[in-house]
Design an enzyme around this catalytic site. Structure first.
Site, PDB file in Angstrom:
ATOM      1  N   LYS A 129       0.887  -0.720   0.052  1.00  0.00           N
ATOM      2  CA  LYS A 129       0.115   0.030  -0.321  1.00  0.00           C
ATOM      3  C   LYS A 129       0.915   1.287   0.075  1.00  0.00           C
ATOM      4  O   LYS A 129       0.704   1.984  -1.194  1.00  0.00           O
ATOM      5  CB  LYS A 129      -0.751   0.361   1.492  1.00  0.00           C
ATOM      6  CG  LYS A 129      -1.803   0.815   1.229  1.00  0.00           C
ATOM      7  CD  LYS A 129      -2.859   1.137   3.164  1.00  0.00           C
ATOM      8  CE  LYS A 129      -3.387   1.688   2.736  1.00  0.00           C
ATOM      9  NZ  LYS A 129      -4.328   2.505   4.187  1.00  0.00           N
TER      10      LYS A 129
ATOM     11  N   HIS B 266      -3.423 -33.209  18.438  1.00  0.00           N
ATOM     12  CA  HIS B 266      -1.938 -34.024  18.567  1.00  0.00           C
ATOM     13  C   HIS B 266      -1.429 -33.398  18.817  1.00  0.00           C
ATOM     14  O   HIS B 266       0.332 -33.214  18.914  1.00  0.00           O
ATOM     15  CB  HIS B 266      -1.893 -34.916  17.284  1.00  0.00           C
ATOM     16  CG  HIS B 266      -3.052 -36.227  16.873  1.00  0.00           C
ATOM     17  ND1 HIS B 266      -2.862 -37.295  16.939  1.00  0.00           N
ATOM     18  CD2 HIS B 266      -3.695 -36.121  15.650  1.00  0.00           C
ATOM     19  CE1 HIS B 266      -4.009 -38.372  17.014  1.00  0.00           C
ATOM     20  NE2 HIS B 266      -4.573 -36.815  15.901  1.00  0.00           N
TER      21      HIS B 266
ATOM     22  N   GLY C  54      -4.669  -2.038   5.068  1.00  0.00           N
ATOM     23  CA  GLY C  54      -4.012  -3.005   4.112  1.00  0.00           C
ATOM     24  C   GLY C  54      -4.583  -4.746   4.325  1.00  0.00           C
ATOM     25  O   GLY C  54      -4.511  -5.212   4.083  1.00  0.00           O
TER      26      GLY C  54
ATOM     27  N   LYS D 125       9.191  -0.595  14.266  1.00  0.00           N
ATOM     28  CA  LYS D 125       9.610  -0.495  12.895  1.00  0.00           C
ATOM     29  C   LYS D 125      11.066   0.887  12.719  1.00  0.00           C
ATOM     30  O   LYS D 125      11.538   0.534  12.592  1.00  0.00           O
ATOM     31  CB  LYS D 125       9.219  -0.182  11.678  1.00  0.00           C
ATOM     32  CG  LYS D 125       8.262  -0.799  11.603  1.00  0.00           C
ATOM     33  CD  LYS D 125       6.676  -0.223  10.423  1.00  0.00           C
ATOM     34  CE  LYS D 125       5.785  -1.306  10.425  1.00  0.00           C
ATOM     35  NZ  LYS D 125       4.825  -0.204   9.396  1.00  0.00           N
TER      36      LYS D 125
ATOM     37  N   GLU E  49      10.426  -4.550   4.384  1.00  0.00           N
ATOM     38  CA  GLU E  49      11.020  -5.898   3.795  1.00  0.00           C
ATOM     39  C   GLU E  49       9.906  -5.961   2.382  1.00  0.00           C
ATOM     40  O   GLU E  49      11.048  -7.019   1.973  1.00  0.00           O
ATOM     41  CB  GLU E  49       9.710  -7.088   4.960  1.00  0.00           C
ATOM     42  CG  GLU E  49       9.420  -7.146   6.532  1.00  0.00           C
ATOM     43  CD  GLU E  49       9.142  -5.728   7.087  1.00  0.00           C
ATOM     44  OE1 GLU E  49       9.166  -4.974   6.844  1.00  0.00           O
ATOM     45  OE2 GLU E  49       9.245  -6.429   7.967  1.00  0.00           O
TER      46      GLU E  49
ATOM     47  N   GLU F 251      -4.867  -7.300  15.021  1.00  0.00           N
ATOM     48  CA  GLU F 251      -3.890  -5.263  14.680  1.00  0.00           C
ATOM     49  C   GLU F 251      -5.333  -4.593  14.530  1.00  0.00           C
ATOM     50  O   GLU F 251      -4.697  -2.975  14.849  1.00  0.00           O
ATOM     51  CB  GLU F 251      -3.516  -5.707  12.769  1.00  0.00           C
ATOM     52  CG  GLU F 251      -2.336  -3.885  13.005  1.00  0.00           C
ATOM     53  CD  GLU F 251      -1.569  -4.603  11.741  1.00  0.00           C
ATOM     54  OE1 GLU F 251      -0.849  -4.531  11.424  1.00  0.00           O
ATOM     55  OE2 GLU F 251      -2.740  -4.748  10.208  1.00  0.00           O
TER      56      GLU F 251
HETATM   57  O1  F6P Z   1       3.891  -2.969  10.128  1.00  0.00           O
HETATM   58  C1  F6P Z   1       1.747  -2.808   9.560  1.00  0.00           C
HETATM   59  C2  F6P Z   1       1.363  -2.364   8.078  1.00  0.00           C
HETATM   60  O2  F6P Z   1       0.783  -1.575   8.402  1.00  0.00           O
HETATM   61  C3  F6P Z   1      -0.026  -3.360   7.630  1.00  0.00           C
HETATM   62  O3  F6P Z   1      -1.092  -2.731   8.486  1.00  0.00           O
HETATM   63  C4  F6P Z   1       0.038  -3.775   6.490  1.00  0.00           C
HETATM   64  O4  F6P Z   1      -0.843  -4.628   6.225  1.00  0.00           O
HETATM   65  C5  F6P Z   1       1.636  -3.652   6.377  1.00  0.00           C
HETATM   66  O5  F6P Z   1       2.032  -3.015   7.346  1.00  0.00           O
HETATM   67  C6  F6P Z   1       1.671  -3.905   4.788  1.00  0.00           C
HETATM   68  O6  F6P Z   1       2.303  -2.563   4.358  1.00  0.00           O
HETATM   69  P1  F6P Z   1       2.052  -1.989   3.352  1.00  0.00           P
HETATM   70  O7  F6P Z   1       0.968  -3.042   1.903  1.00  0.00           O
HETATM   71  O8  F6P Z   1       2.043  -0.438   3.214  1.00  0.00           O
HETATM   72  O9  F6P Z   1       3.145  -2.524   2.389  1.00  0.00           O
END
Ligand code: F6P
Length: 539
Positions: free
Chosen positions: A197, A374, A257, A503, A203, A343
């Site tokens: 988004k 199990h 998101g 973060k 990451e 969340e």
């Molecule tokens: O770390 C939380 C978050 O903002 C989530 O709410 C979101 O789904 C995810 O990171 C990924 O965010 P983006 O789509 O902006 O990479």
């Protein structure tokens, strides 16, 4: 302010679940509800008519109906971010106008869906190819959180409908994740869909950069952009990354998101199952929306599911709930719901800025049955803590030649909720031990270990078969459940400030992990020690 005191009083006087069944032969029908083929049974809880009435009253006092209308109308109910919450518009493309800022968003929704559809058809038919002309066989969805969990869960859930390219998911910044996926794909036939988004998430940007570097090394710098598509609200950033605008699928900031699977974030799902099946998935979500908006609270699945949650978590004090799909292909549902629920409702401050005076969202966890049986079901049956369970199962599977497996699966699902409720008394355990030849003190000692306290609550959601429409219903059901719980708790279910601090600290710590870096002054003692260890163990 809703009045919780009546519910506290009722909770203190609640009767055992089995006694409620004994007193009311029609309890199962009276404490269940249906919606477009789904059956939600909450009769195996301690909720009786008085408790249900008090719970419904709580929802009324919280202003649920007005809040629901506000959400669907596009009012900015995500107050801390000043945004509307309109993922429901994505799954109702033929719906009437929705005007969060005075302008109808629906034409844009339809355009975005049509672009996804065109692209999916082209790729699936081999009209869209990789730069060398090779047909795309692998799609790698690079995203995290809401840009990963929904599509990954849904692609897995609907794998019997997967007749498109093979879809893989890379989310973790751990290089092992992308390395393992890259080892399984043929780069010349792979499309990477970068889903973010914000298009800033560390990451995702790190994994996307690694994918681009690998493509450039293997196929040349000119070829790399042709292997990318993007899904984002940040089109300037996707351009900066080098993704051609014709393969950028945008969406608006009124889609959160973790609620975004219904629109362009669902692109990899559409590529896997095709636009028609994707439309069925949307239709399932829209059907649940209609049910949620139009059905009276007493028979409204999201409301009732939320009220069982409030009852167990806030009134009875059970801190966790287990999601137990008796459906192997829903194995990612617990992880998906962890983000959706935790969340959204893991907050401590109310909408008005004051502290919330009670526990908010529960810890959500779980695993597909029968595997969990199990592993952790021991604790569910005999542990000292009560964990309300949420069972899900389909009347039919997708393997008619393996109907015997499905019978066993369902028998186990039904047996678990029954066993949790009924338990086994000490007398019964003694009788069974005596029948097995035990006697005296040994019988007594052994029997105590074989007692099941019972009276452990569960709800069960049954569906005909895990088809796209049904998955849409289930996901929308849980989304609205989270919404209703959030309204009752008076919190904003649509922001997530709690993920930011860690973060920021990771950004500050990363330079300290660079080779040759020694400074750690200013860090706390534990962090210094951990840094020292890592430095000392790197070759
Ligand atoms: O770390 C939380 C978050 O903002 C989530 O709410 C979101 O789904 C995810 O990171 C990924 O965010 P983006 O789509 O902006 O990479």
């Amino acid at each position: 302010m809703p009045d919780w005191s009546e519910l506290k009083r009722l909770a203190a006087a609640r009767r055992p679940i089995a006694a409620l069944f004994a007193a009311d032969p029609d309890r199962a029908a009276g404490f269940s509800a249906r919606a477009d083929g789904l059956l939600f049974d909450y009769s195996k809880t301690a909720i009786d008519a008085d408790i249900r009435a008090a719970l419904l009253d709580l929802a009324r006092q919280a202003g649920l109906a007005a809040r629901r209308a506000a959400m669907f109308s596009g009012a900015p109910i995500n107050e801390t971010e000043g945004r509307a919450v309109l993922h429901t518009a994505l799954r109702n493309p033929e719906g009437g106008p929705v005007e969060p800022d005075g302008a109808d968003v629906m034409p844009g929704v339809r355009r975005a869906l049509a672009r996804m559809r065109d692209f999916a058809c082209d790729l699936r038919a081999g009209r869209f190819t990789a730069p060398g002309g090779a047909r795309i066989r692998h799609v790698v969805n690079i995203g995290i959180g809401g840009s990963d969990l929904g599509p990954a869960m849904a692609v897995r859930a609907l794998s019997p409908y997967g007749d498109g390219p093979e879809v893989h998911f890379v989310s973790n910044v751990d290089g092992a994740h992308i390395a393992d996926v890259l080892a399984r794909v043929d780069l010349a036939r792979t499309l990477f869909v970068v889903v973010s988004k914000s298009f800033t998430t560390v990451e995702t940007m790190t994994n996307a950069a690694t994918a681009r570097a690998r493509l450039e090394a293997a196929l040349g710098a000119e070829a790399a952009p042709g292997h990318f598509a993007a899904v984002s609200t940040a089109q300037a950033r996707t351009a900066e990354f080098g993704i051609p605008p014709e393969r950028v699928f945008g969406f608006a900031d009124w889609v959160g998101g973790r609620y975004s699977l219904w629109g362009p974030v669902g692109l990899s799902l559409m590529l896997a199952i095709g636009p028609e099946r994707f439309a069925e998935f949307l239709a399932g979500g829209a059907s649940m929306d209609t049910h949620f908006r139009e059905t009276s609270a007493e028979r409204n699945l999201p409301v009732l599911l939320a009220l069982t949650g409030i009852w167990h978590n806030q009134i009875c004090g059970h801190a966790t709930r287990a999601v137990l799909p008796y459906e192997q292909r829903l194995e990612l549902l617990p992880a998906y719901l962890q983000q959706l629920e935790m969340e959204s409702n893991g907050k401590s401050v109310a909408m008005d800025g004051n502290p919330v005076r009670r526990d908010t969202g529960p810890v959500v966890w779980g695993q597909a049955g029968t595997n969990g049986q199990h592993a952790f079901y021991q604790l569910l049956h005999q542990g000292s803590r009560v964990v309300p369970c949420e069972f899900l199962a389909g009347a039919e599977g997708h393997e008619p030649d393996l109907a015997g497996h499905h019978r066993l699966l369902l028998a186990n699902c039904l047996a678990q909720s029954q066993a949790l409720m009924q338990g086994r008394s000490l007398e019964e355990a003694r009788r069974r031990m005596a029948a097995a030849g035990y006697e005296g003190t040994e019988l007594e000692r052994q029997a105590r270990h074989r007692v099941f306290p019972g009276d452990r609550p569960s709800v069960t959601l049954l569906y005909p078969r895990l088809a796209p429409f049904v998955l849409g219903q289930i996901v929308a059901l849980y989304e609205h459940r989270v919404f209703v719980e959030g309204v009752i708790l008076g919190i904003n279910s649509f922001d997530q400030w709690g993920v930011e601090l860690g973060k920021e600290m990771a950004t500050a710590l990363e330079p300290l992990l660079e080779d040759g870096e020694t400074g750690a002054e200013g860090q706390d003692g534990s962090t210094r020690q951990l840094l020292d260890y890592i430095r000392g163990h790197r070759s």
